[in-house]
Motif scaffolding. Structure first.
Motif, PDB file in Angstrom:
ATOM      1  N   ILE A  77      43.941  48.827  41.635  1.00 59.96           N
ATOM      2  CA  ILE A  77      44.051  47.411  41.294  1.00 59.96           C
ATOM      3  C   ILE A  77      42.812  46.704  41.819  1.00 59.96           C
ATOM      4  CG2 ILE A  77      45.330  45.269  41.641  1.00 59.96           C
ATOM      5  CD1 ILE A  77      47.842  46.937  42.056  1.00 59.96           C
ATOM      6  N   VAL A  78      42.070  46.083  40.932  1.00 62.94           N
ATOM      7  CA  VAL A  78      40.926  45.272  41.322  1.00 62.94           C
ATOM      8  C   VAL A  78      41.373  43.819  41.374  1.00 62.94           C
ATOM      9  CG1 VAL A  78      38.676  44.390  40.604  1.00 62.94           C
ATOM     10  CG2 VAL A  78      39.167  46.840  40.450  1.00 62.94           C
ATOM     11  N   VAL A  79      41.250  43.211  42.546  1.00 60.53           N
ATOM     12  CA  VAL A  79      41.564  41.795  42.715  1.00 60.53           C
ATOM     13  C   VAL A  79      40.238  41.039  42.646  1.00 60.53           C
ATOM     14  CG1 VAL A  79      42.649  40.061  44.181  1.00 60.53           C
ATOM     15  CG2 VAL A  79      43.497  42.413  44.191  1.00 60.53           C
ATOM     16  N   ALA A  80      40.133  40.120  41.697  1.00 61.76           N
ATOM     17  CA  ALA A  80      38.842  39.466  41.466  1.00 61.76           C
ATOM     18  C   ALA A  80      39.040  38.036  40.994  1.00 61.76           C
ATOM     19  CB  ALA A  80      38.040  40.254  40.431  1.00 61.76           C
ATOM     20  N   GLN A  81      37.960  37.293  40.968  1.00 63.83           N
ATOM     21  CA  GLN A  81      37.974  35.954  40.397  1.00 63.83           C
ATOM     22  C   GLN A  81      36.610  35.698  39.758  1.00 63.83           C
ATOM     23  OE1 GLN A  81      36.785  33.626  44.552  1.00 63.83           O
ATOM     24  NE2 GLN A  81      38.302  32.724  43.215  1.00 63.83           N
ATOM     25  N   MET A  82      36.553  34.729  38.875  1.00 65.26           N
ATOM     26  CA  MET A  82      35.304  34.316  38.235  1.00 65.26           C
ATOM     27  C   MET A  82      34.948  32.949  38.776  1.00 65.26           C
ATOM     28  SD  MET A  82      33.546  36.128  36.176  1.00 65.26           S
ATOM     29  CE  MET A  82      32.213  36.134  34.953  1.00 65.26           C
ATOM     30  N   ARG A  83      33.784  32.829  39.368  1.00 63.51           N
ATOM     31  CA  ARG A  83      33.352  31.561  39.944  1.00 63.51           C
ATOM     32  C   ARG A  83      32.260  30.928  39.096  1.00 63.51           C
ATOM     33  NH1 ARG A  83      32.433  34.458  45.168  1.00 63.51           N
ATOM     34  NH2 ARG A  83      30.236  34.067  44.716  1.00 63.51           N
ATOM     35  N   ARG A  84      32.231  29.596  39.106  1.00 67.43           N
ATOM     36  CA  ARG A  84      31.105  28.862  38.514  1.00 67.43           C
ATOM     37  C   ARG A  84      30.134  28.518  39.633  1.00 67.43           C
ATOM     38  NH1 ARG A  84      32.162  27.171  33.305  1.00 67.43           N
ATOM     39  NH2 ARG A  84      34.373  27.061  32.739  1.00 67.43           N
ATOM     40  N   GLU A  85      28.881  28.886  39.445  1.00 70.18           N
ATOM     41  CA  GLU A  85      27.856  28.565  40.427  1.00 70.18           C
ATOM     42  C   GLU A  85      26.579  28.151  39.712  1.00 70.18           C
ATOM     43  OE1 GLU A  85      27.197  31.632  43.296  1.00 70.18           O
ATOM     44  OE2 GLU A  85      29.255  31.608  44.034  1.00 70.18           O
ATOM     45  N   ASN A  86      26.206  26.873  39.883  1.00 74.66           N
ATOM     46  CA  ASN A  86      24.951  26.363  39.319  1.00 74.66           C
ATOM     47  C   ASN A  86      24.854  26.606  37.809  1.00 74.66           C
ATOM     48  OD1 ASN A  86      24.039  25.627  41.966  1.00 74.66           O
ATOM     49  ND2 ASN A  86      23.462  27.760  42.309  1.00 74.66           N
ATOM     50  N   GLY A  87      25.958  26.357  37.121  1.00 72.93           N
ATOM     51  CA  GLY A  87      25.958  26.483  35.679  1.00 72.93           C
ATOM     52  C   GLY A  87      26.099  27.903  35.158  1.00 72.93           C
ATOM     53  N   ARG A  88      26.317  28.862  36.056  1.00 72.85           N
ATOM     54  CA  ARG A  88      26.474  30.256  35.652  1.00 72.85           C
ATOM     55  C   ARG A  88      27.806  30.782  36.196  1.00 72.85           C
ATOM     56  NH1 ARG A  88      21.278  33.511  37.313  1.00 72.85           N
ATOM     57  NH2 ARG A  88      21.906  34.896  35.603  1.00 72.85           N
ATOM     58  N   HIS A  89      28.169  31.985  35.782  1.00 73.70           N
ATOM     59  CA  HIS A  89      29.423  32.599  36.188  1.00 73.70           C
ATOM     60  C   HIS A  89      29.150  33.805  37.084  1.00 73.70           C
ATOM     61  CE1 HIS A  89      31.765  30.268  33.204  1.00 73.70           C
ATOM     62  NE2 HIS A  89      30.685  30.411  32.449  1.00 73.70           N
TER      63      HIS A  89
END
Length: 297
Positions: A230-242
């Motif tokens: 199981i991969v626990v992850a998230q997608m973050r926004r940073e300076n207009g990028r992911h």
């Protein structure tokens, strides 16, 4: 069932919004989404009292100003996610190279789990653009599938399925779906899932954001039965990028006699990790969720 008039009006409004969003450059569309989020919350007070109460309950040390900033960023993020959903068919590999930080490297990291031959379950919360985690990995070639609930409006449902693009989407409400998920994991596919944090029947009580969430153990159970990581992850926004934030990899105990208990253990551990990630960057989290996770079922 919705009336034909309601179906057509909703779909017409959506297509009109899509036409507008796709007619302007991406940076301008995203700036407009941020401006709309700021205006809705600060000027019109969109769900202001309820949302601030939720944030302050989790972060009692926050000032009103700090909590408002978190709420505004959260709403802006949701609207930006909507913009990207409308533009999804145009988000190709070249777009991902420009807007997803180290996307190809993260894909290879996940591919290594897939290559073990038992599949991988990727748990991503409603944080940042959770769809982008799947879109980007699929564009880089990860054999990805997911499940989704059927929309009440059949035209909106068909539109949503088109927007998923390269991701194979199974109907969550179909009786055959559970069998197909197990088959695909056994065939070495990657299963992306949003943890259901407030299921309608008692399931796994997990400490989360200072309260108790009634969490579905289904995602972890698929991993247990397939012996998949199981991969626990998230997608973050940073300076207009992911940025794909790989929080941790959990491994089921292949010798566990009680598979339901093992799935519950993994579910609680995943929620503990997600709790820490949300507390670190609360503005990325979806505080406006209609079914608030810490309210009684």
């Amino acid at each position: 069932m919705k009336s034909r008039l309601a179906v057509n009006l909703e779909y017409g409004a959506l297509r009109g919004a899509c036409a507008l969003v796709n007619a302007v450059p991406y940076p301008l569309a995203m700036a407009a989404a941020r401006g709309l989020g700021w205006t809705l919350f600060r000027v019109f007070g969109f769900k202001r009292a309820r949302t601030l109460a939720r944030i302050r309950a989790v972060f009692p040390e926050m000032s009103e100003k700090e909590a408002t900033a978190v709420a505004v960023r959260s709403l802006q993020n949701v609207l930006q996610t909507g913009v990207e959903m409308m533009r999804a068919p145009h988000l190709d590999r070249a777009w991902m190279d420009r807007h997803v930080v180290d996307g190809a490297r993260y894909k290879e990291k996940l591919q290594a789990y897939v290559d073990e031959g038992r599949g991988v379950v990727i748990m991503v919360p409603h944080s940042g653009n959770w769809y982008m985690a799947a879109w980007s990995m699929a564009k880089y070639g990860l054999p990805l599938f997911a499940i989704a609930a059927r929309q009440r409006n059949p035209k909106l449902d068909a539109w949503m399925k088109r927007q998923y693009g390269d991701i194979e989407v199974l109907d969550r409400d179909c009786r055959e779906t559970l069998v197909r998920i197990k088959e695909k994991l056994s065939a070495g596919r990657a299963f992306a899932i949003l943890p259901d944090l407030r299921v309608r029947k008692p399931d796994v009580p997990a400490d989360f954001l200072g309260g108790k969430a009634n969490v579905s153990h289904a995602g972890a159970m698929f991993a247990v039965r397939s012996n998949a990581p199981i991969v626990v992850a998230q997608m973050r926004r940073e300076n207009g990028r992911h940025v794909f934030n790989h929080i941790a990899t959990l491994r089921p105990d292949p010798g566990a006699a009680d598979k339901r208990a093992e799935a519950a253990r993994l579910t609680r551990e995943a929620m503990r990790l997600l709790d820490a990630a949300i507390r670190e960057r609360p503005g990325d989290w979806y505080w406006f969720n209609k079914r608030w996770i810490l309210e009684p079922v």
